[in-house]
Scaffold this active site. Structure first.
Site, PDB file in Angstrom:
ATOM      1  N   GLU A 302       0.231  -2.129   0.243  1.00 49.39           N
ATOM      2  CA  GLU A 302       0.258  -3.581   0.988  1.00 49.39           C
ATOM      3  C   GLU A 302      -0.342  -4.985   0.523  1.00 49.39           C
ATOM      4  OE1 GLU A 302      -0.365  -1.223   5.272  1.00 49.39           O
ATOM      5  OE2 GLU A 302      -2.122  -2.094   4.640  1.00 49.39           O
TER       6      GLU A 302
HETATM    7  C1  ACM Z   1      -2.440   2.592   4.559  1.00 50.74           C
HETATM    8  O1  ACM Z   1      -2.235   3.297   5.296  1.00 50.74           O
HETATM    9  N1  ACM Z   1      -2.104   1.430   4.086  1.00 50.74           N
HETATM   10  C2  ACM Z   1      -2.227   3.953   3.246  1.00 50.74           C
END
Ligand code: ACM
Length: 530
Positions: A302
């Site tokens: 992310e």
């Molecule tokens: C995640 O759940 N952002 C690895």
């Protein structure tokens, strides 16, 4: 296998014998001194026995290097117990199984009076997967050090061998840094906690960090119990706590940076300048000095490209480094860290985004957005740990009961965890690339270890069996009575698990300020980013 054996995870082979062996006051151990210490640690508190070392002990420990990694053989007859293991971890798992053959009272920290009788049996066992992990996010909510010790005990009970410790987040940095002390001085505390989208928060500071020596001690404690701690520092995204401490590492250093007080995916990422890379290698140097694990997790999930694509400096960096554009900076970054770790004998683990610009060789992919990302990485020749949101995000809801405590979303009942097969969809010629599987506990809405236990158990009991046991010969229907028997052990320890029949009265409801909005429950496979 008779119903009275509630072994969990299911061993490879169990042959029931005749009679039983009863522990006497003078029960002694014969075997290597350091192995006797393992047995004593796990059996002495609950039984109240001294378990001294002696040449003619009835509890006999044998080193047997013909056994597979982490494998063991446990033989109980009327005249004693023989434990064979190839290594220290196999010995730990053998003794964990022996504890399961004793009354659940053996799990108590002090004796309450029980007869210590073990049925005659021969168990031959070894794990299906080499990586059997649980991840705990101490970034969103700091967990006191004492909680991490009890967490390790619970991992060991379930033959987990990896504790993935997620040490940095937008909402808090959790490891002392000698080279960059503002990380723990500034980055470890947020001034309050706020529900996403809400104007007002709880007005209460939250934070904490572990000193390096505290972590070293934790590493030793885990290793004594057969568990390796794999630490994670998450870069280049999820760095708002870092930027609050060192704004010069930001793409917009002039803006006021603060430790995040709410949850979500933020645009802020490291600027990946030479100075930022020096910073990263400096904190990884400290991390390696504390954590001896072969695998080091460098995050990678992310990380929006928004800031880099808007930044002249990032465009220049990308050009200087021969990249097509600034959106490739993460791939460049991960290669640098991978090579730097490899020079030090370590292996980079990253969330599956590390392959978004093409498969990254020489790294372990942690497949979270879906098992398909893991299958793809294995096909490309990379090693993989399967952790898909669909089956292994234990922060998701356990049921559709409207009384479930507020959770991030998703719906993941224990039966679904049990049904997960880490090798599903993996072509047989690539199956050895699947190192194993791990369940994750993200803690946006899990403020305490008590609440974490609620989310973990019994789902982690199911996952522990997925990770350890061969799928042949076991089913949910056959597993359920073993799980019910196993819950008595969690009761002896005092774990706040969710009963199979539904929540306890005190387990109902929201998480303080986080009341559940209408229709918050996710659908069965909804992926929720963290
Ligand atoms: C995640 O759940 N952002 C690895």
């Amino acid at each position: 296998m008779p119903g009275s054996f509630t072994l969990l995870p299911q061993p490879r082979s169990t042959e029931v014998g005749q009679g039983s062996f009863t522990f006497t006051e003078d029960l002694a151990i014969t075997g290597p001194r350091e192995w006797a210490a393992v047995v004593r640690r796990l059996l002495a508190p609950g039984t109240g026995l001294d378990l001294p070392g002696r040449d003619d002990g009835a509890l006999r420990l044998h080193r047997d290097e013909s056994l597979p990694d982490e494998g063991y053989r446990l033989e109980v007859t009327g005249d004693g117990i023989d434990v064979r293991a190839g290594d220290h971890r196999g010995l730990n798992w053998a003794v964990q199984t022996l504890r399961q053959l004793l009354p659940a009272a053996v799990y108590r920290p002090a004796p309450v009076g029980a007869q210590w009788q073990v049925p005659a049996v021969t168990i031959t066992d070894a794990p299906r997967f080499a990586w059997r992990g649980l991840m705990l996010d101490v970034g969103r909510h700091f967990m006191p050090l004492a909680d991490l010790y009890s967490f390790i005990d619970l991992l060991a009970m379930h033959k987990y061998n990896v504790f993935h410790l997620h040490l940095s987040e937008d909402q808090g940095w959790r490891m002392e840094s000698k080279s960059h002390p503002r990380l723990h001085e500034v980055g470890s505390t947020r001034h309050q906690t706020r529900r996403p989208g809400a104007e007002d928060g709880d007005g209460t500071p939250h934070g904490g960090y572990y000193t390096q020596d505290q972590l070293r001690s934790l590493v030793s404690y885990a290793a004594q119990r057969g568990i390796e701690i794999v630490p994670e520092l998450d870069f280049p995204g999820h760095v708002r706590a870092v930027l609050a401490a060192y704004p010069e590492l930001s793409n917009n250093p002039g803006e006021g940076h603060t430790v995040a007080d709410t949850f979500g995916i933020f645009d802020e990422v490291l600027n990946l300048s030479d100075e930022a890379m020096e910073f990263v290698f400096s904190v990884f140097t400290e991390l390696l000095d504390v954590f001896p694990s072969r695998y080091i997790h460098a995050g990678g999930d992310e990380a929006p490209r928004t800031e880099w694509l808007a930044s002249r400096a990032a465009a220049e960096l990308a050009e200087r480094r021969g990249l097509p554009d600034a959106s490739h900076l993460q791939n460049w970054f991960t290669r640098q860290v991978r090579d730097w770790l490899a020079e030090r004998g370590r292996v980079l683990v990253g969330w599956d985004e590390i392959n978004d610009e093409g498969h990254l060789d020489g790294a372990v992919t942690m497949a979270w957005r879906g098992a398909g990302y893991g299958v793809e990485a294995a096909r490309a020749g990379g090693e993989v740990v399967m952790v898909p949101t669909s089956h292994l995000y234990l922060d998701y809801y356990q049921s559709n009961d409207p009384d479930e405590p507020y959770s991030i979303g998703g719906h993941l009942p224990v039966e679904k965890v049990y049904a997960f097969d880490p090798l599903e969809g993996v072509p047989p010629e690539h199956s050895e690339k699947i190192l194993g599987t791990q369940a994750n506990v993200w803690t946006e809405y899990i403020p305490t270890m008590r609440r974490a236990q609620y989310h973990l158990f019994p789902r982690a009991c199911a996952h522990a069996e997925v990770a350890w046991s061969d799928p042949a010969g076991r089913t949910w229907d056959e597993f359920t009575p073993r799980l019910i028997g196993h819950l008595e052990r969690l009761d002896a320890v005092g774990v706040n698990y969710r009963p199979l029949g539904g929540l306890q009265p005190w387990q109902r409801g929201g998480t303080g300020a986080f009341e559940r909005p209408a229709a918050h429950l996710g659908d069965a496979d909804g992926q929720v980013g963290e």
